[in-house]
Design a protein around this motif. Structure first.
Motif, PDB file in Angstrom:
ATOM      1  N   ASP A 268     -24.896 -20.212  14.547  1.00  0.00           N
ATOM      2  CA  ASP A 268     -23.762 -20.364  15.461  1.00  0.00           C
ATOM      3  C   ASP A 268     -23.010 -21.663  15.165  1.00  0.00           C
ATOM      4  O   ASP A 268     -21.783 -21.686  15.003  1.00  0.00           O
ATOM      5  CB  ASP A 268     -24.320 -20.359  16.894  1.00  0.00           C
ATOM      6  CG  ASP A 268     -23.236 -20.111  17.925  1.00  0.00           C
ATOM      7  OD1 ASP A 268     -22.071 -19.955  17.529  1.00  0.00           O
ATOM      8  OD2 ASP A 268     -23.558 -20.087  19.125  1.00  0.00           O
TER       9      ASP A 268
ATOM     10  N   ARG B  79     -23.378 -11.309  19.182  1.00  0.00           N
ATOM     11  CA  ARG B  79     -23.146 -11.763  20.565  1.00  0.00           C
ATOM     12  C   ARG B  79     -22.888 -13.258  20.573  1.00  0.00           C
ATOM     13  O   ARG B  79     -22.004 -13.758  21.266  1.00  0.00           O
ATOM     14  CB  ARG B  79     -24.346 -11.407  21.450  1.00  0.00           C
ATOM     15  CG  ARG B  79     -24.392  -9.936  21.853  1.00  0.00           C
ATOM     16  CD  ARG B  79     -25.393  -9.688  22.966  1.00  0.00           C
ATOM     17  NE  ARG B  79     -26.770  -9.898  22.567  1.00  0.00           N
ATOM     18  CZ  ARG B  79     -27.569  -8.959  22.063  1.00  0.00           C
ATOM     19  NH1 ARG B  79     -27.127  -7.727  21.929  1.00  0.00           N
ATOM     20  NH2 ARG B  79     -28.801  -9.245  21.726  1.00  0.00           N
ATOM     21  N   ARG B  80     -23.669 -14.008  19.781  1.00  0.00           N
ATOM     22  CA  ARG B  80     -23.484 -15.464  19.721  1.00  0.00           C
ATOM     23  C   ARG B  80     -22.148 -15.842  19.095  1.00  0.00           C
ATOM     24  O   ARG B  80     -21.405 -16.662  19.611  1.00  0.00           O
ATOM     25  CB  ARG B  80     -24.569 -16.093  18.837  1.00  0.00           C
ATOM     26  CG  ARG B  80     -25.943 -16.102  19.389  1.00  0.00           C
ATOM     27  CD  ARG B  80     -26.073 -17.196  20.435  1.00  0.00           C
ATOM     28  NE  ARG B  80     -27.462 -17.444  20.720  1.00  0.00           N
ATOM     29  CZ  ARG B  80     -28.103 -18.559  20.366  1.00  0.00           C
ATOM     30  NH1 ARG B  80     -27.485 -19.499  19.703  1.00  0.00           N
ATOM     31  NH2 ARG B  80     -29.364 -18.720  20.693  1.00  0.00           N
TER      32      ARG B  80
ATOM     33  N   THR C 234     -19.311 -14.130  18.229  1.00  0.00           N
ATOM     34  CA  THR C 234     -17.994 -13.645  18.650  1.00  0.00           C
ATOM     35  C   THR C 234     -17.632 -14.093  20.058  1.00  0.00           C
ATOM     36  O   THR C 234     -16.450 -14.047  20.429  1.00  0.00           O
ATOM     37  CB  THR C 234     -17.931 -12.106  18.625  1.00  0.00           C
ATOM     38  OG1 THR C 234     -18.873 -11.597  19.584  1.00  0.00           O
ATOM     39  CG2 THR C 234     -18.249 -11.564  17.249  1.00  0.00           C
ATOM     40  N   GLY C 235     -18.629 -14.473  20.844  1.00  0.00           N
ATOM     41  CA  GLY C 235     -18.349 -14.767  22.249  1.00  0.00           C
ATOM     42  C   GLY C 235     -17.948 -13.518  23.016  1.00  0.00           C
ATOM     43  O   GLY C 235     -17.340 -13.602  24.089  1.00  0.00           O
ATOM     44  N   ARG C 236     -18.254 -12.357  22.475  1.00  0.00           N
ATOM     45  CA  ARG C 236     -17.946 -11.079  23.144  1.00  0.00           C
ATOM     46  C   ARG C 236     -19.244 -10.287  23.282  1.00  0.00           C
ATOM     47  O   ARG C 236     -19.414  -9.217  22.664  1.00  0.00           O
ATOM     48  CB  ARG C 236     -16.929 -10.273  22.327  1.00  0.00           C
ATOM     49  CG  ARG C 236     -15.600 -10.976  22.105  1.00  0.00           C
ATOM     50  CD  ARG C 236     -14.692 -10.136  21.212  1.00  0.00           C
ATOM     51  NE  ARG C 236     -13.519 -10.892  20.814  1.00  0.00           N
ATOM     52  CZ  ARG C 236     -12.403 -10.976  21.521  1.00  0.00           C
ATOM     53  NH1 ARG C 236     -12.330 -10.355  22.686  1.00  0.00           N
ATOM     54  NH2 ARG C 236     -11.383 -11.683  21.085  1.00  0.00           N
TER      55      ARG C 236
END
Ligand code: SF4
Length: 689
Positions: free
Chosen positions: A88, A487-488, A490-492
């Motif tokens: 990340d 998930r980490r 893209t922030g989506r």
């Protein structure tokens, strides 16, 4: 091999992890190895030796079973949390400094449709189209030419209907060794029942043993040969006039071109006997049903797309498209090489083959993903080899899923140098491969027998994989890892919160038009073949029957001119060409870890013609040194007339020695596939038996 770590294995119908045939296999409690089940392709449960050995890597003691993170130059064990934190932070730093275009994602034609779909979704939601899979290295030229002319880059026919052919024309492929179950269960029975096999290949192989004709073409001279075959068809009145009047454009211009082809001169340029070439053209042109199979011998050239265009002319001229027992049928390499491209793991194409430059296509996909359409990048990304060459320049971080480009890419020494230049590398794999040795983070993924999902085989059948075991130690299913990373990064998180592979499958069928209407339940323990129009009563076994997949009634003939090989061949040089053996697969990362396959595979050799060997005082068993400006290797000589004079042959499996170090990296201008099959080398003997 029984499990060393006492993990419970239980049989569940899955798919062989190796070639694109797609044989059904599962754990066999009685033997502790694999057994075939009656899958949609291997309907009698047949397996080749690689399939039988498929469990040897699943419980191999060298598996990476915990995340690894590089600290002070060494890879050390870490928690999943620490590994994901590191990815990340490093990816965010690269994006801040250089933008998302500085990221590269290497998908895998050895992973499922669902895993590839999630990886390309991750890349695109981060803002880059630089996502590619290793189909770039094997059949991207075939796909490019067939998509251009026919509207679909895939086998035109099904294996089952191809057995009705009167003639098989096999060009640049060795199915007896590389696609054994197709050869033994489909081609061989047809040949025994009377089908004529014609083999075009620089070597005499196991496939040639059952051929009526063999054209031992010079590597790099396929276009003169194919143009001469087409010219015989035209000059001897073998054109299917009715078919061409109805389904083909450009016939008159092609007739004019063919009239100017000097068949004897072309045959001489291609290094084959002109009379045999004429007999081959007549056999193919006079057949009621003639089917072409094609492989990497044709596609892996810097003019690979042009090669395939020249091949397609033959099928169109003779009306051998759109009917059972005909067509042009690329034999695909890995078990999901077709699907990885279908679901969008390509730098220029979205899922279903829609172009990234198509604003409507981006808008549709963005709507399905619940994001604004300007989130999705509109500029095509870099292809696999282009991305590697840009490491340290335009590309600063890369994520490699289940591939080993340090071994499989051409000009391997240059590739290794580029990996040295890369700022940050994540590798998700089973073993510390040659590529993983360069990684900053290694994520322990799942073997074929530890994953669910789907793969799409060489004749467009989507087949389900089912887990036969849980991953060992802290290793996780690949899909779970990819979703956690996505998930980490893209922030989506909502976009990657899938409840298992079926949920991903359901989404991808809605955004991948050829897969529309397919269901997990419908596939069951059989298959569903694309295109699969929703509500259709039957699958589409034969493409292009009334219209081409392009939507047009007609496909065009194309005049193709010969393109000289890149490497000049000096008086003392030989031409190195490469290929596979039955016991091994691609980089060898899996098969070289199976004792039984290593035993079957035997020693790696350099095949050399007796005249070339005699000129260099080489005998079988001698150690020979192969060298050019790119690299060098030592192998054991195998003196054999099976390889044509002036050509030497070696397999590309494994890094010791790396044959791909000798191979050039000039790319086809359309498909960006490298020139693997024609490399000038000097060969000398270094020690005698
Ligand atoms: Fe696996 Fe291909 Fe062999 Fe079938 S033919 S068992 S898919 S390697």
């Amino acid at each position: 091999m029984a499990s060393d770590d006492d993990r419970p294995f239980s049989p569940a119908e899955s798919v062989c992890p190796f070639c694109g045939v797609g044989c059904g296999l599962q754990y066999d409690p009685a033997s502790g190895a694999a057994r075939g089940w009656n899958g949609p392709v291997n309907t009698r449960g047949e397996l080749c030796p690689k399939g039988v050995a498929a469990f040897d890597v699943v419980d191999h003691p060298d598996r990476v079973t915990t995340p690894l993170v590089r600290e002070d130059g060494r890879l050390v064990e870490a928690s999943w949390e620490a590994a994901l934190d590191r990815i990340d932070a490093e990816f965010a730093e690269v994006v801040d400094a250089h933008g998302p275009e500085a990221l590269a994602f290497f998908a895998s034609s050895n992973c499922t449709n669902e895993e590839n779909y999630v990886l390309q979704k991750l890349a695109r939601l981060l803002g880059t189209n630089t996502v590619d899979n290793c189909a770039r290295l094997c059949h991207s030229s075939t796909v490019a030419a067939m998509a251009d002319r026919f509207g679909a880059g895939a086998m035109t026919n099904s294996l089952e209907d191809l057995t009705e052919a009167d003639v098989f024309l096999v060009v640049g492929a060795n199915p007896a060794v590389n696609h054994p179950i197709i050869f033994r269960s489909y081609l061989l029975p047809a040949i025994k029942a009377g089908t004529t096999l014609i083999h075009v290949d620089p070597r005499r192989t196991d496939t040639t043993q059952v051929a009526t004709h063999h054209l031992a073409v010079r590597p790099g001279y396929d276009i003169p040969l194919l143009n001469a075959l087409a010219a015989v068809v035209v000059k001897e009145g073998l054109v299917d006039e009715a078919f061409c009047a109805d389904r083909v454009s450009g016939l008159e211009a092609f007739r004019e071109f063919a009239a100017g082809v000097d068949i004897d001169a072309n045959a001489a340029q291609a290094g084959v006997d002109a009379e045999t070439l004429r007999e081959v053209a007549r056999a193919y042109g006079e057949a009621e049903r003639a089917a072409i199979f094609t492989g990497m011998g044709l596609s892996q050239h810097h003019c690979g797309t042009a090669n395939v265009h020249a091949l397609l002319n033959l099928a169109l001229l003779t009306g051998n498209v759109g009917r059972r027992g005909t067509g042009v049928n690329p034999l695909r390499g890995q078990n999901n090489v077709q699907g990885a491209g279908d679901v969008g793991a390509l730098p220029d194409l979205l899922p279903g083959g829609r172009r990234v430059t198509d604003a409507d296509a981006r808008a549709d996909l963005a709507a399905a993903w619940g994001v604004d359409s300007d989130v999705l990048p509109a500029v095509p990304g870099l292809t696999e080899v282009e991305a590697t060459h840009a490491f340290g320049d335009e590309i600063h971080a890369a994520f490699v899923l289940g591939e080993n480009p340090v071994v499989t890419e051409p000009n391997a020494n240059r590739v290794a140098d580029r990996f040295d230049e890369l700022g940050f590398l994540v590798v998700q794999d089973l073993f510390l491969t040659e590529t993983a040795e360069y990684a900053d983070v290694v994520l322990p993924g799942s073997a074929w027998a530890e994953r669910g999902g789907t793969v799409t085989n060489t004749d467009r059948q989507m087949i389900r994989m089912r887990p036969n075991a849980e991953p060992p130690g802290d290793a996780r299913p690949d899909l779970d890892i990819l979703c956690a990373v996505a998930r980490r990064l893209t922030g989506r998180p909502d976009q990657f919160d899938y409840d298992g592979p079926e949920a991903v499958f359901t989404e991808l069928t809605t955004v991948t038009p050829p897969y529309a209407g397919m269901t997990y339940e419908g596939i069951g323990t059989g298959s569903q073949r694309w295109p699969f129009p929703e509500g259709a009563e039957t699958e589409t076994a034969v493409l292009h029957e009334s219209t081409f997949a392009s939507g047009d009634r007609r496909a065009s003939l194309r005049v193709v001119d010969h393109v000289d090989p890149v490497d000049p061949v000096g008086d003392d040089d030989l031409v190195l060409t490469t290929g596979r053996v039955l016991a091994h697969f691609n980089s060898g990362a899996l098969t070289t870890r199976s004792d039984r396959l290593v035993r079957i595979g035997g020693e790696r050799t350099l095949q050399i013609h007796p005249d070339d060997a005699a000129a260099r005082d080489i005998d079988s068993g001698d150690t020979v040194h192969i060298i050019n400006d790119r690299g060098e290797a030592s192998l054991t000589a195998e003196v054999t007339p099976a390889v044509r004079h002036g050509t030497v042959f070696a397999t590309f499996h494994g890094a010791e020695p790396s044959i791909n170090a000798l191979v050039g990296d000039t790319l086809d201008p359309i498909a960006k596939i490298p020139e693997y099959k024609h490399s000038a080398v000097r060969v000398t003997v270094t020690s005698t038996e």
